[in-house]
Scaffold this motif. Sequence first.
Motif: not given
Length: 329
Positions: A118-128, A21-23, A189-193, A323-329
Motif C-alpha cells: 500500500s501507498l497509504e500509511s493507514d492501509t499499510f499498517d493495517k496489512i502489516v 496474508y502471511c501471519m 493465496m490460501p497458505i496458512g491463512n 504459514t508463508m513466513s515459516q515456509i520462506g515465501g
Amino acid sequence: MNSIDYLRISLIDRCNFRCQYCMPEGTELEYIRQQDVLSQEELLLLLRDVFVPCGFTRFRLTGGEPLLRPGVVDIVRAIANLPQTQDLSMTTNAFLLAGMAQELYEAGLRRINISLDSLESDTFDKIVGHQGRSRWQQVWKGIQAAHQVGFDPLKLNVVVIPGVNDHEILDLAALSIDRAWHIRFIEFMPIGNAGLFQDKGWVPSEAIRQSIRDRWGLAESSVRGNGPADVFRIPGAKGTLGFISQMSECFCDRCNRMRLSADGWLRPCLLNESEQLDLKTMLRAGIPIADIRSQVQHLVAIKPEINYKLRHSGTTGVAYARTMSQIGG
C-alpha cells in the motif's frame, strides 16, 4: 520444462511485521529455535557441495525477514563469491534496508524485491499488523535507499487483497511510469491463512490488468525474469508490471524453483508439503554429503511430476501446516 536451477533460501522464520496474508491475526506461531536454524557454515556447505552440483546457480534470500538474520551481509558475500552463482537476489520488507542497502550491494547483492502492499500509511499498517507509530515511512526510506544505491531491477511486490488495498491498483501501477521499477501484483493465496482467504477471496490478475488497460493501455513486455510473473508494460513507461497468478493462471508447468526453509527442509513447491527432505537432520546425523546430494537429485528429478499433479489438481481442499513466513515465501 525449464531447468530447475533456482533455490529460494529462507534465512530466518522471524519477521518484524505480521502481515495479514502471511501471519493472520490470532495465529500463534512456534518459531524455530536458534539451534535448529541452519548455521552459516551448514548453509554454505549445502550450497557448495549439494545444490551447486545438482545444477542450482540462482539463489534468492528470503525469510521471515532476511535482514533480521545475524551475519546476513556475510552470507550474501559468501554466496555471491561462489564461482557458480549466476544470480543472487533478496526479498525483504525494507524496514531495515535504509541502513543496510549500501553494505549489501557492496557484498554482491544486485537484485532486490520489496514488499509494498500500500501507498497509504493507514492501509499499510493495517496489512502489516502494526499498532502505534506507522512503519510506512521507514519502508519508503528503504525503497529510496535501494534505488539510490543502484539495485537493478528493483521490484515492488503487491499482494492484492479485496476490500483492503485493491483500490490502489492504479496508484501502485503508476510507480512504473517515471521510474525503472518493476511492480508485481500477486494473487492472494490460501497458505496458512484459510480463514482470511475465505473471508476476503482474491482478485484475478486479468481483472487487475483490465483496470490498468482501461486507464493507460497495456502491452506485453520483452523483459523476462527468473520467476513466474507474466510481464507487461504501460506504453512509454520506464518500468514494467508483473502478474503472479497461481490462483487463476497456474504456472506450475514452468516452475524452476525449490525452497529451503530456515531449519533445513527442502520443499519442491510452495503448495506441496508431502515430498520434503530434512537436510539439516541428515547433515547433523553425519549422513555422507554424496548421499544427501543423491536424495536432492531425486527430488529435483520428480519435481516435474509434482508440478503436473498440482497443475491438474490445484489447491482445493489442501491444508497447510506452515504459514508463508515459516515456509520462506
